[in-house]
Design a protein around this motif. Structure first.
Motif, PDB file in Angstrom:
ATOM      1  N   ASN A  56       0.810  -1.225   0.000  1.00  0.00           N
ATOM      2  CA  ASN A  56       0.000   0.000   0.000  1.00  0.00           C
ATOM      3  C   ASN A  56       0.844   1.277   0.000  1.00  0.00           C
ATOM      4  O   ASN A  56       0.319   2.373   0.137  1.00  0.00           O
ATOM      5  CB  ASN A  56      -0.977   0.002   1.177  1.00  0.00           C
ATOM      6  N   GLY A  57       2.182   1.134  -0.144  1.00  0.00           N
ATOM      7  CA  GLY A  57       3.059   2.301  -0.218  1.00  0.00           C
ATOM      8  C   GLY A  57       3.529   2.827   1.123  1.00  0.00           C
ATOM      9  O   GLY A  57       4.096   3.912   1.201  1.00  0.00           O
ATOM     10  N   THR A  58       3.315   2.050   2.189  1.00  0.00           N
ATOM     11  CA  THR A  58       3.809   2.456   3.504  1.00  0.00           C
ATOM     12  C   THR A  58       4.978   1.560   3.903  1.00  0.00           C
ATOM     13  O   THR A  58       5.188   0.488   3.327  1.00  0.00           O
ATOM     14  CB  THR A  58       2.705   2.385   4.584  1.00  0.00           C
ATOM     15  N   SER A  84       7.977   5.173  10.743  1.00  0.00           N
ATOM     16  CA  SER A  84       7.144   4.674   9.653  1.00  0.00           C
ATOM     17  C   SER A  84       6.774   5.835   8.742  1.00  0.00           C
ATOM     18  O   SER A  84       6.968   6.999   9.082  1.00  0.00           O
ATOM     19  CB  SER A  84       5.885   4.002  10.202  1.00  0.00           C
ATOM     20  N   LYS A  86       5.697   6.722   4.249  1.00  0.00           N
ATOM     21  CA  LYS A  86       5.348   6.317   2.884  1.00  0.00           C
ATOM     22  C   LYS A  86       6.618   6.141   2.057  1.00  0.00           C
ATOM     23  O   LYS A  86       7.601   6.833   2.275  1.00  0.00           O
ATOM     24  CB  LYS A  86       4.448   7.368   2.239  1.00  0.00           C
ATOM     25  N   TRP A  87       6.559   5.214   1.098  1.00  0.00           N
ATOM     26  CA  TRP A  87       7.713   4.963   0.237  1.00  0.00           C
ATOM     27  C   TRP A  87       7.308   4.989  -1.230  1.00  0.00           C
ATOM     28  O   TRP A  87       6.150   4.793  -1.576  1.00  0.00           O
ATOM     29  CB  TRP A  87       8.387   3.639   0.584  1.00  0.00           C
ATOM     30  N   ASN A 101       9.474   8.820   3.145  1.00  0.00           N
ATOM     31  CA  ASN A 101       9.031   9.960   3.938  1.00  0.00           C
ATOM     32  C   ASN A 101       8.621   9.428   5.306  1.00  0.00           C
ATOM     33  O   ASN A 101       7.574   8.799   5.446  1.00  0.00           O
ATOM     34  CB  ASN A 101       7.853  10.678   3.270  1.00  0.00           C
ATOM     35  N   ASN A 103       6.914   9.905   8.384  1.00  0.00           N
ATOM     36  CA  ASN A 103       5.971  10.848   8.983  1.00  0.00           C
ATOM     37  C   ASN A 103       5.739  10.548  10.461  1.00  0.00           C
ATOM     38  O   ASN A 103       5.104  11.333  11.156  1.00  0.00           O
ATOM     39  CB  ASN A 103       4.650  10.918   8.207  1.00  0.00           C
TER      40      ASN A 103
END
Length: 150
Positions: A56-58, A84, A86-87, A101, A103
């Motif tokens: 899911n892009g995390t 943790s 997003k990638w 990123n 966050n």
């Protein structure tokens, strides 16, 4: 066969050998392209740190060496970082990389953007799978802090 024809045949053989050698060379220079599917999963660092990239892009990171991911300016030298965010897989300057990123970073309020580089373990230019991830330990081109996929 006269001398002229013998020389001509040797030259033809030499040209054929050079063509075959160049074909093998250029074939081995082909670089594979890492895909999102190649990246998704758990990666373990040389000292037991972990990166988990999800479909899911995390991502999540555990026990990441602060000095390699956040540099000296963040006050993380010698500290293990948990976070943790997003990638995104993208082509960098000369390398494929994963843009990350953060966050959420344990005990830190600010977000932080960084990247980890991707390299291959095979091929003439080491740009073919199996892939590994790395951060430069000090200067670019020096020693690498490596993650391997589990």
């Amino acid at each position: 066969m006269d001398r002229k024809n013998k020389v001509k045949m040797k030259n033809i053989r030499l040209v054929n050998i050079v063509i075959v050698a160049l074909a093998f060379f250029f074939h081995s220079c082909n670089s594979a392209v890492p895909t999102k599917k190649n990246i998704i999963g758990e990666w373990i660092g040389v000292d037991g740190s972990k990166l988990r990239f999800k479909a899911n892009g995390t991502f999540e990171g555990e026990m990441l060496p602060g000095e390699h991911f956040f540099g000296q300016t963040q006050g993380h030298k010698g500290k293990k970082v948990y976070g943790s965010g997003k990638w995104l897989l993208k082509k960098g300057q000369g390398w494929w990389e994963i843009s990350m990123n953060f966050n959420k970073i344990l005990n830190q309020e600010d977000e932080f953007d960084t990247q980890i580089l991707i390299s291959g373990s095979s091929g003439l230019l080491s740009q073919n799978p199996p892939w590994y991830l790395f951060e430069w330990k000090d200067e670019e081109g020096g020693e690498r802090y490596v993650f391997k996929k589990q």
